[in-house]
Design an enzyme around this catalytic site. Sequence first.
Site, PDB file in Angstrom:
ATOM      1  CB  SER A   1     -34.552  96.303  91.538  1.00  0.00           C
ATOM      2  OG  SER A   1     -34.448  96.506  90.133  1.00  0.00           O
TER       3      SER A   1
ATOM      4  CE  LYS B   1     -37.835  94.038  89.067  1.00  0.00           C
ATOM      5  NZ  LYS B   1     -37.223  94.669  90.244  1.00  0.00           N
TER       6      LYS B   1
END
Length: 820
Positions: free
Chosen positions: A709, A752
Amino acid sequence: MFHDWWSQMGWSQGIPFSINDMDFIGEGGLQTAPGGVIEAPLLPLRDMVMFPRMVTPLFVGRDFSIEAIEAAQELGEPLITVAQRDVEMVEPGPEDLFTIGTEAEIGRMLRMPDGTISVLSQGIQRVQVLEYIHLEPYIRVRALPIYETSDKTALTEALMRAVLALFEKVVQLNRNLSEEAYVFAINIQDPGWLADLMAQALDLEISKRQEVLETLDVAERLQRVSVLLAQELDVLELEDHIHSQVQQELDKAQREYFLREQMKVIQTELGESDIYTQEVNELRERIAEMDLPEEVEARVEKELDRLGSMPPMSPETGMIRTYLDWLIELPWTETTEDNLDVAHVEEVLESCHYGLPKAKERILEYIAVRRLAANKMRSPILCFVGPPGTGKTSLGQSIADALGRKFVRVSLGGVRDEAEIRGHRRTYIGSLPGRIIQTMRRAGTVNPLFMLDEVDKLGLDFRGDPSAALLEVLDPEQNYAFSDHYLEVPYDLSKVLFITTANILDPIPPALQDRMEVIEFPGYVDEEKLEIARRFLIPRQLEEHGLDEYVINFTEGTLRTIIREYTYEAGVRNLDRKIAMVCRKIARHLAEGKSPPQRVTARSLSTHLGPPQFTHGLAEKQDDVGIATGVAWTEAGGDLMLVEVVLMPGKGNLTLTGQLGDVLQESAQAALSYARARSEDLGMDEDLFDKTDIHIHLPEGAIPKDGPSAGITIATALISALTGRAVHHDVGMTGEITLRGRVLPIGGLREKMLTAHRSGLKTIIIPERNKKDLVEIPRKVKRGIRTVLVEQMDEVLEVALLPPESSRSSSRLRRRRATH
């Protein structure tokens, strides 16, 4: 007098006599016409058939029958006896009587005290009723005698032998026939007489007797009688077989009783205590009162018989007794009634736990379906997956309380032996059932809530694979007959509500995962931790430390400081410990005679907890070249991850530091390849990559990092350094990059975005294909941060990088500040 005379004749012994044996009938012998029609009174027989030459007792009670007998005696005439078609008919007419009967001679007659007449009569010959003369006061008829020859043929001789052989076996098995009956039969030379004797001796229905009487052909009559004898013999042999079995069982029971009594006497003589026998008898009584499955009951009875036959000092006695105790004390049919009130269950779950909407919703769905489908529904196998301290085990306890079920728990962490699940076989010394059966015994019901904790911590070694043993436990198609090596009888686990817990799914074998319904526990955000602390943690710690009588408030700022600077976790365990530490400090002040503080503020935390232990990442304060802000997922929630890129004169080498995993290093290689492929479009010199060494570093190098990611973050920082364009300091990003510049989806979006919002970022860049995950983001977070969905790297650079002119201005401003 009549009884004595009857006994003298031997009829009570079942011996039929013929006319040759009756020297008392008539004073000059029987008078029969050589031919022609006979006119005589008729006696209807209700439940019998008279045969020629057979002595038959008659008990007469009907008026017209008594009149017929008296008329026959007065007129010196024979008596025609004919059987009734319906035995219940009281006053039969001609249509109610058979047409074939027997001419009989009356021997002696006795009048009984109740008005009835007992008559001893003997049949003479068959007759056929031709005409009824009158019916009152008695029935009088004309009948035609039926004479039969006594000539023997080869066929009749063979039939007579077959009949006698069958009759001999019948006499041996039939207790109502004496040996004299067979002796009498073998002395009969007339085949028709022998057939009539057999029909008279057997216990046959009236219809079958009448069929024999109406069979005029002697050979055919013998054949019919042989069939009846064979049928009677089959029934008698079956009765004898059944009687023999019953007698054997009785003899066995009597023998066992006799031996047990002998054992008692022997034990008494040896001075041994009778407590052992008493215990065995108590076990028998206890088992008789229990409702055990058929297979289990048979096994228990077998082991009890073994136990009863063994001496008390035998080593195997203790093993059998322990085995029986396990079988008896296990719940086989005991259940608790489920509370299927959906509103009640929801209220209990909400009062005990904050958040966790998916898990609560699944339990409420189960209750609703169970209420509608009654017992047709199979219990689900749930798997709670999430970081430590997120309330997986405590939620299972709350579900059990809400349903009204017993709660039992087994920790599987570190289990490496398959026998821990299935148990040891009884051949081993000290063997016991596995943890599943042991826990069911502790539960006491067949439908508890069974929690298997730390299912991802199961081990594997030479002693077997415990996870493979769990396949049968957690499979609704198999667990209705779970096999434990110690019990050796199937046990029903289909009514158990199994809930397993795990921190991560990767170590769990795929076959085991397939049997479970996974419910993720994503971890708590700061706001959720604040609510949990207010509602549950602080009141409990105040009560445990004896401070519930004092007014002590934890401000919101205090709790946020503890959460962000003194803990680093996805759950609330460390938060609970820090609150407990503060309570202990306050308790000590009270014990020293000081007054407790009414408020615990953020400034006073350093006094109670010491200096802050963690510093969560914050957004950069200014735009810079070669530095991009990524958002990463961690087991404790989420955190910022800076990517720094430095260019140095060299030969085109790439250096990666920061304890990067293989996947993250490959993402860096992919970002560099993308930048080189797009160098012309991005305005970079073609020779730049051959004359420049590139160093990519991710700070906090002691912390291992991995995952794809960070791909667009590395690419953004790299292109920023190569083009000299600065990166917006308040923009965070996450996404995987491909060599063509496509942005692929990532996981952990909720954590996140919460980290980005908490760290002060204004914009976050996420993959377009993660748009579906935005429904899980709290509204407060989505309103406080700008979300940009991208599909290509070009879209990322457009949002993240400053224009070239702005980048040069930012560089000059930084140089001026450095000069001053």
